[in-house]
Design a protein around this motif. Structure first.
Motif, mmCIF file in Angstrom:
data_model
loop_
_atom_site.group_PDB
_atom_site.id
_atom_site.type_symbol
_atom_site.label_atom_id
_atom_site.label_comp_id
_atom_site.label_asym_id
_atom_site.label_seq_id
_atom_site.Cartn_x
_atom_site.Cartn_y
_atom_site.Cartn_z
ATOM 1 N N LYS A 1 1.184 -1.628 -3.441
ATOM 2 C CA LYS A 1 2.562 -1.877 -3.877
ATOM 3 C C LYS A 1 3.390 -0.594 -3.754
ATOM 4 C CE LYS A 1 5.244 -3.532 -7.788
ATOM 5 N NZ LYS A 1 5.215 -4.005 -9.166
ATOM 6 N N TYR A 2 2.807 0.529 -4.112
ATOM 7 C CA TYR A 2 3.488 1.817 -4.017
ATOM 8 C C TYR A 2 3.895 2.110 -2.567
ATOM 9 C CZ TYR A 2 4.098 6.880 -3.972
ATOM 10 O OH TYR A 2 4.595 8.144 -3.776
ATOM 11 N N ASN A 3 2.954 1.901 -1.621
ATOM 12 C CA ASN A 3 3.248 2.136 -0.208
ATOM 13 C C ASN A 3 4.355 1.207 0.296
ATOM 14 O OD1 ASN A 3 1.345 4.147 -0.007
ATOM 15 N ND2 ASN A 3 -0.272 2.769 0.683
ATOM 16 N N PHE A 4 4.295 -0.052 -0.110
ATOM 17 C CA PHE A 4 5.309 -1.022 0.314
ATOM 18 C C PHE A 4 6.684 -0.627 -0.215
ATOM 19 C CE2 PHE A 4 7.776 -4.893 -0.549
ATOM 20 C CZ PHE A 4 7.914 -5.362 0.747
ATOM 21 N N GLU A 5 6.756 -0.256 -1.476
ATOM 22 C CA GLU A 5 8.039 0.145 -2.069
ATOM 23 C C GLU A 5 8.596 1.386 -1.385
ATOM 24 O OE1 GLU A 5 7.171 0.350 -6.244
ATOM 25 O OE2 GLU A 5 7.356 -1.836 -6.472
#
Length: 90
Positions: free
Chosen positions: A2-6
Motif C-alpha cells: 500500500k505504501y508503494n502504491f500511494e
C-alpha cells in the motif's frame, strides 16, 4: 504494498505527447459513446481527441495526444497508446 502504491500515485506525473497528425481510431459504438460521455476524464488523463460528428459512427474520433509518464527515480517511462483507450472503456 500500500505504501508503494500511494507513493506511485503521489509521485507519478502524467505528461501529454501531442501527435504530428491525428491517429484514426476504429472503435465499437459503445467505446465511442463511452469516450464522448467521459471526455473530461480522458482529457484529465492526457488523452486528446478530435471529434468529427459528420463521420460514420465508430470513426468519429481521432487521437491527437497520448499520455506518458516520464522516467524518474529509477522508474521506467510508460507510454500509453490507442489500445489503452479501448481498455479504459471496457
Amino acid at each position: 504494498e500500500k505504501y508503494n502504491f500511494e507513493n506511485l500515485i503521489r509521485d507519478t506525473v502524467i505528461h501529454e505527447q501531442k501527435l504530428i497528425r491525428p491517429m484514426p481510431l476504429e472503435l465499437s459504438s459503445s467505446e465511442e459513446s463511452c469516450i464522448l460521455d467521459h471526455m473530461d476524464i480522458f482529457t484529465k488523463n492526457g488523452f486528446r481527441f478530435e471529434h468529427d460528428p459528420s463521420a460514420p459512427i465508430r470513426h468519429r474520433l481521432k487521437l491527437t495526444a497520448l499520455p506518458h509518464s516520464g522516467a524518474q527515480d529509477g522508474r521506467k517511462s510508460v507510454q500509453f497508446g490507442k489500445d489503452d483507450v479501448s481498455t479504459l472503456c471496457a
